[in-house]
Design an enzyme around this catalytic site. Structure first.
Site, PDB file in Angstrom:
ATOM      1  N   THR A 314       0.824  -1.203   0.000  1.00 59.28           N
ATOM      2  CA  THR A 314       0.000   0.000   0.000  1.00 59.28           C
ATOM      3  C   THR A 314       0.857   1.251   0.000  1.00 59.28           C
ATOM      4  O   THR A 314       1.999   1.246   0.453  1.00 59.28           O
ATOM      5  CB  THR A 314      -0.909   0.085   1.242  1.00 59.28           C
ATOM      6  OG1 THR A 314      -0.095   0.334   2.394  1.00 59.28           O
ATOM      7  CG2 THR A 314      -1.722  -1.170   1.449  1.00 59.28           C
ATOM      8  N   ASP A 315       0.278   2.342  -0.497  1.00 62.45           N
ATOM      9  CA  ASP A 315       0.836   3.653  -0.212  1.00 62.45           C
ATOM     10  C   ASP A 315       0.583   3.933   1.274  1.00 62.45           C
ATOM     11  O   ASP A 315      -0.124   3.172   1.944  1.00 62.45           O
ATOM     12  CB  ASP A 315       0.165   4.711  -1.097  1.00 62.45           C
ATOM     13  CG  ASP A 315       1.071   5.912  -1.371  1.00 62.45           C
ATOM     14  OD1 ASP A 315       2.034   6.110  -0.616  1.00 62.45           O
ATOM     15  OD2 ASP A 315       0.799   6.653  -2.338  1.00 62.45           O
ATOM     16  N   ASP A 316       1.147   4.998   1.778  1.00 59.58           N
ATOM     17  CA  ASP A 316       1.045   5.310   3.204  1.00 59.58           C
ATOM     18  C   ASP A 316      -0.417   5.373   3.647  1.00 59.58           C
ATOM     19  O   ASP A 316      -1.206   6.152   3.115  1.00 59.58           O
ATOM     20  CB  ASP A 316       1.738   6.642   3.470  1.00 59.58           C
ATOM     21  CG  ASP A 316       1.712   7.045   4.931  1.00 59.58           C
ATOM     22  OD1 ASP A 316       1.337   6.209   5.772  1.00 59.58           O
ATOM     23  OD2 ASP A 316       2.070   8.206   5.215  1.00 59.58           O
TER      24      ASP A 316
END
Length: 571
Positions: A314-316
């Site tokens: 995932t992105d942040d």
């Protein structure tokens, strides 16, 4: 029985007996259990060892293995150390807030890896960062400030992309960083976007795919794990998913034949990791769910339709684009895991009893399906770690701090990045090119306080030039004041050389049209703000504020070489 038939019978019996013996030996070998004392580094096939480790890990160890936390200070916090030592955290991320001291970064990485090796299974950490090149460079200090992706797109040489990935990765590898969240393969579709901009290779999906694949190849050859982002594509929006959930209003056919094209290239090249983006595609999923939390995008499309087999990260999750849809951080983590992500990132280290941990751990104990989903993700992470860390080309667990000054910045890389910057310079409007000032000509240099290299390189060519400085980030009132000021100042000069990096500095530059003076524009970062400057005498595009780019821009202006770069955007 004839002698010949008797010999054939003996031969058949011998073959049959041999097969039985060999089959028995293979069966005995297959049934030979891996001893309980085995750990990550034990000499067994990766697939078997991954199964062994996962079967013996507790729910806590499995869940921790698929989490990645970052540290915000100059060194990892005591809390992050606890996650690694007490919980068996699987991955950490080096963010760009306090990374000017590369020696301290290396020591911190070594310290965390030592803690990972003190645990019973000795599973090492993935240590990641965002070192895309150009605009995004999270590990600063002595590392190379490179021309970046759009400069690569302007030169259009895949070999430039290969060596950019290679030299960037050699530097971070020396620090013990083994995973890079690069390349960005978002297509620069929305030219008004301030999010992707020069992080993109350009507007052509095929070129982006080819250049992205070359960057990946260079990264892997340097011993670092590349991660393509932001799936399924962040280029057709002006919104930043850090602050809101961007909506990209395209149908699936457009997505398949535009945004997904670079990812198809990379999947064909066996890209080991892909980052899922917090992006909503309402024509494809009408409930508004972001792709990062969507089983449709990650499992149905990425896994099943595109046949991707690597890690999904995932992105942040601290971005509002994820949490606003989910309603809470703990629910966002659960949805991310259920959607098919293998590693879930939080830029902030969670407290030991935060809900994102306790609620999902409780769900593992109450839901067989959820536990199996976590187990599959943990096994994929561990299997990739086994294949990577036990290879001959992995980044060191314990970087050699005393050798860093010889490795960072990379000496070969410095020569390459200057040459690459020169290949990228684009003469968007040639005008007075090369520029050779007349004797006594009065020159004004106008540029950002934050880009001292602009003035340094200019004064090497034009030592008597005057300076006019302004800030990179300006409010509307400050920009308006600067615009009035530069107009009155410029009337006392013959030629103005101005650096334009964003819309605010473009606003200042536009006021120079009124003066009737010769104006030479040097565009850095995304060139969109200057593309309608028909009144300017000369426009050179450089695509970054790297020292290499400023050196190349002034060399091109002075006639050291003829700029051959091409604008990599559809106008």
């Amino acid at each position: 029985m004839k002698a010949f038939d008797f010999i054939k019978l003996l031969r058949r019996n011998f073959i049959f007996t041999t097969v039985l013996v060999l089959t028995g030996l293979n069966s005995i070998y297959a049934q030979k259990a891996i001893p309980e004392s085995a750990d990550f580094w034990s000499d067994y096939p990766a697939e078997e060892l991954a199964d062994f480790l996962c079967a013996r890990m507790s729910d806590e160890e499995l869940l921790a293995q698929i989490l990645m936390f970052g540290w915000a200070g100059a060194e990892p916090s005591e809390l992050l150390n606890q996650w690694v030592l007490d919980r068996g955290l699987g991955s950490v991320k080096v963010f760009g807030w306090n990374t000017d001291n590369t020696e301290l970064v290396a020591k911190s990485v070594a310290s965390l890896q030592k803690k990972s090796q003190s645990r019973r299974f000795k599973i090492p950490l993935f240590v990641a960062t965002d070192q895309e090149g150009g605009w995004i460079r999270h590990v600063k200090g002595d590392t190379s400030d490179t021309p970046g992706n759009m400069a690569i797109g302007a030169s259009a040489y895949p070999i430039d992309s290969y060596y950019s990935g290679y030299y960037i990765s050699r530097e971070i590898r020396a620090l013990g960083i083994n995973m890079n969240f690069a390349p960005t393969v978002d297509i620069y579709t929305n030219l008004n976007s301030t999010v992707i901009g020069p992080r993109s290779f350009g507007s052509n999906p095929e070129y982006v795919g080819e250049l992205g694949a070359s960057f990946v190849s260079g990264t892997m050859d340097a011993g670092v794990i590349p991660t393509a982002k932001h799936f399924p594509g962040h280029g057709d929006t002006g919104l930043d998913s850090h602050g809101a959930l961007p909506r990209i209003d395209i149908d699936y056919n457009t997505l398949l034949n535009r945004e997904l094209v670079p990812f198809k290239y990379l999947i064909a090249e066996k890209i080991p990791a892909i980052m899922s983006g917090h992006l909503s595609f309402p024509q494809i999923k009408s409930n508004g769910e972001p792709a990062s939390l969507s089983k449709t995008f990650l499992t149905d499309i990425l896994r099943n339709e595109l046949h991707y087999e690597g890690l999904i990260i995932t992105d942040d999750m601290m971005m509002n684009g994820a949490t606003m849809y989910a309603g809470s951080l703990s629910r966002a983590f659960r949805l991310a895991i259920e959607a098919g992500n293998d590693i879930v990132i939080s830029s902030t280290t969670a407290h030991l009893q935060e809900s994102l941990w306790t609620s999902n751990l409780a769900l593992m104990k109450s839901s067989t399906d959820f536990k199996q989903t976590v187990e599959r993700a943990a096994r994929r992470v561990i299997l990739y770690k086994l294949n990577y860390f036990r290879s001959s080309n992995a980044a060191p667990l314990y970087p050699e701090v005393d050798k860093l000054k010889d490795l960072i910045p990379d000496k070969e890389g410095q020569k390459f990045f200057l040459a690459q910057a020169c290949r990228s310079i684009t003469a968007y409007k040639s005008g007075t090119l090369p520029y050779k000032p007349a004797e006594g000509e009065r020159i004004l240099l106008a540029g950002q306080n934050q880009f001292p290299e602009f003035f340094t390189q200019a004064h090497e060519r034009y030592p008597n030039a005057a300076e006019f400085k302004y800030d990179y980030e300006m409010g509307p009132n400050q920009a308006d004041w600067m615009s009035n000021n530069i107009e009155s100042t410029a009337r006392g000069f013959d030629t103005i050389i101005i650096c334009v990096a964003n819309e605010r500095s473009a606003m200042i530059a536009r006021r120079l049209e009124r003066t009737g003076k010769r104006v030479i524009v040097m565009s850095v970062l995304a060139p969109v703000p200057v593309l309608n400057f028909t009144w300017a005498d000369t426009i050179l595009l450089g695509y970054s504020y790297s020292p290499y780019t400023f050196k190349a821009l002034f060399a091109a202006l002075d006639g050291d070489f003829a700029p051959k770069g091409m604008l990599p955007l559809y106008k």
